[in-house]
Design an enzyme around this catalytic site. Structure first.
Site, mmCIF file in Angstrom:
data_model
loop_
_atom_site.group_PDB
_atom_site.id
_atom_site.type_symbol
_atom_site.label_atom_id
_atom_site.label_comp_id
_atom_site.label_asym_id
_atom_site.label_seq_id
_atom_site.Cartn_x
_atom_site.Cartn_y
_atom_site.Cartn_z
ATOM 1 N N TRP A 1 0.873 -1.186 0.000
ATOM 2 C CA TRP A 1 0.000 0.000 0.000
ATOM 3 C C TRP A 1 0.907 1.231 0.000
ATOM 4 C CZ3 TRP A 1 -2.007 2.656 4.867
ATOM 5 C CH2 TRP A 1 -3.042 3.550 4.569
ATOM 6 N N ASP B 1 -0.790 -5.835 9.306
ATOM 7 C CA ASP B 1 -1.813 -4.881 8.854
ATOM 8 C C ASP B 1 -3.026 -5.701 8.439
ATOM 9 O OD1 ASP B 1 -3.398 -2.972 7.683
ATOM 10 O OD2 ASP B 1 -1.779 -2.015 6.569
ATOM 11 N N LYS C 1 -13.516 -1.274 5.957
ATOM 12 C CA LYS C 1 -14.051 -2.073 4.851
ATOM 13 C C LYS C 1 -15.124 -3.038 5.343
ATOM 14 C CE LYS C 1 -10.256 -0.335 3.088
ATOM 15 N NZ LYS C 1 -9.937 0.476 1.974
HETATM 16 C C1 LMR Z 1 -6.838 1.761 -0.563
HETATM 17 O O1 LMR Z 1 -5.764 1.151 -0.586
HETATM 18 O O2 LMR Z 1 -7.405 2.170 -1.588
HETATM 19 C C2 LMR Z 1 -7.535 2.009 0.751
HETATM 20 O O3 LMR Z 1 -6.809 1.424 1.770
HETATM 21 C C3 LMR Z 1 -7.879 3.415 0.989
HETATM 22 C C4 LMR Z 1 -6.701 4.296 1.273
HETATM 23 O O4 LMR Z 1 -6.733 5.001 2.285
HETATM 24 O O5 LMR Z 1 -5.740 4.315 0.492
#
Ligand code: LMR
Length: 396
Positions: free
Chosen positions: A130, A211, A246
């Site tokens: 992420w 996470d 989510k």
């Molecule tokens: C995502 O990866 O799209 C979600 O976790 C929302 C975010 O805050 O990035």
């Protein structure tokens, strides 16, 4: 002070939604940010959440501050969902939880806690991960490194390279793992691979930081916790950053938790005290509403059953969209084999589209996906499937 500032870069995920909102094309499709949409393209408030909110509206007697670590009933509910009520980690009391503003808040507090206790620790992130992970730990003052994760050739986990990278980490370093529904790849370790990862982490003296943002979106609420539970060792330390954005659809209520698993109940309490120091100088204490909703739903057998059914419905719709996506791509004449998308789990598909193809999708077809080629399957519907697969066929 601000006169000579150059423009800040847009966020790689949330910045796309800002650009999407500005796009005047009536056929635009947003499959960037990880937000669930139902078959009609809406992001609904869950019925179990609405019911709990109605009760809270009637029973809430004060808007007084919560304590720094938040609601005790919420913390207990989080731990039971993560580990199960009968798990040794829960029964022994060697896990302590702080309610945080979303999973992001939990990650930031975890980062600051590590920085305060062990400033030289590196945080190892999966490649890819992420995009916000690197920013959070850097902002917390920690050094960040990456371990290989995704094998583009097999569209699976690069398990041997992952384990070799962990062999190079220094004792005391932190290894961030996604509990399930890996963001952005949708590729998770098998139970055997979790065992190997857990053994390496234990042998090398590393600290796992899990996470857990998508519990229930992979194979089921309990099934999705198998990796986390595999990392639990007698007396072993662990950090968990979890989120109800989510699986409760509570995105804008910012409901998350940092759970600290320590060697003993006393050590967990002490560690929580240090986390509270970090929290106090960040946001003082958490917002109450979302945590109260989650605690109410999880404590009430009827609401809980309703919520579990709603999670199963979301999971089922995502998996149905995965299948339809693969079928529709083939029907639109795409020759490349995309069947691997059906093996991925959770909200995201890691499509293998290049940055150039992602840019062309946006510029020529008003289709917004993340630069890594990550597509939010949970935003697909039967209505947008045709146009989106045509757009992908065109750029391929
Ligand atoms: C995502 O990866 O799209 C979600 O976790 C929302 C975010 O805050 O990035």
């Amino acid at each position: 002070m601000f006169e000579k500032l150059s423009t800040a870069p847009p966020d790689p995920i949330l910045g796309l939604t800002e650009a999407f909102k500005r796009d005047a094309n009536p056929r635009k499709i947003n499959l960037s940010v990880g937000v669930y949409q139902d078959a009609s393209g809406k992001t609904p408030v869950l019925a179990s959440v609405k019911a709990a909110e109605q009760r809270l509206l009637e029973s809430e007697a004060t808007k007084n501050y919560l304590s720094i670590e938040g609601l005790a009933t919420y913390g207990a509910a989080v731990r039971e969902l993560l580990f199960d009520r009968e798990h040794e980690v829960v029964r022994s009391g060697r896990a302590a939880t702080a309610q945080t503003p979303g999973g992001t808040g939990a990650l930031r507090v975890a980062g600051e806690l590590v920085r305060a206790i062990r400033p030289t620790a590196k945080v190892w992130l999966s490649d890819p991960t992420w995009p916000n992970h690197g920013g959070i730990f850097t902002a917390a003052g920690l050094e960040v490194a990456t371990y290989p994760y995704y094998d583009a050739a097999t569209q699976g986990l690069a398990i041997e390279s992952l384990l070799s990278a962990l062999e190079k980490a220094a004792a005391g370093d932190v290894v961030l793992l996604h509990a399930c529904c890996h963001n952005p790849t949708g590729v998770d370790p098998t139970p055997e691979q979790w065992q190997r990862i857990a053994q390496t982490i234990e042998r090398r003296g590393l600290l796992p930081l899990v996470d857990f943002a998508y519990q229930g979106f992979g194979d089921g609420l309990s099934e999705d916790a198998a990796g986390l539970r595999a990392l639990c060792r007698p007396g072993g330390e662990l950090l968990v950053c979890s989120s109800f954005s989510k699986n409760f659809g509570l995105y804008n209520e910012r409901v998350g938790a940092l759970t600290i698993v320590a060697e003993s109940a006393a050590a967990a309490e002490t560690a929580l005290g240090h986390a509270k120091l970090r929290i106090r100088t960040n946001y003082s204490n958490p917002p109450a509403h979302g945590g109260a909703v989650v605690a109410s739903v999880l404590a009430d057998p009827t609401l809980r059953a309703q919520w579990e059914a709603e999670v199963a419905t979301m999971r089922g719709r995502i998996n149905a969209m995965r299948r339809l996506f693969v079928e529709t791509l083939a029907a639109k004449g795409v020759k490349r084999d995309f069947s691997f998308l059906e093996r991925q789990r959770g909200m995201f598909s890691f499509s293998g589209l290049t940055p150039q193809q992602v840019a062309a999708l946006r510029e020529q077809h008003a289709l917004y996906i993340v630069g890594s080629g990550r597509i939010n399957v949970a935003g697909m519907t039967e209505a947008n499937m045709g146009p989106l697969c045509e757009a992908i066929a065109a750029v391929l």
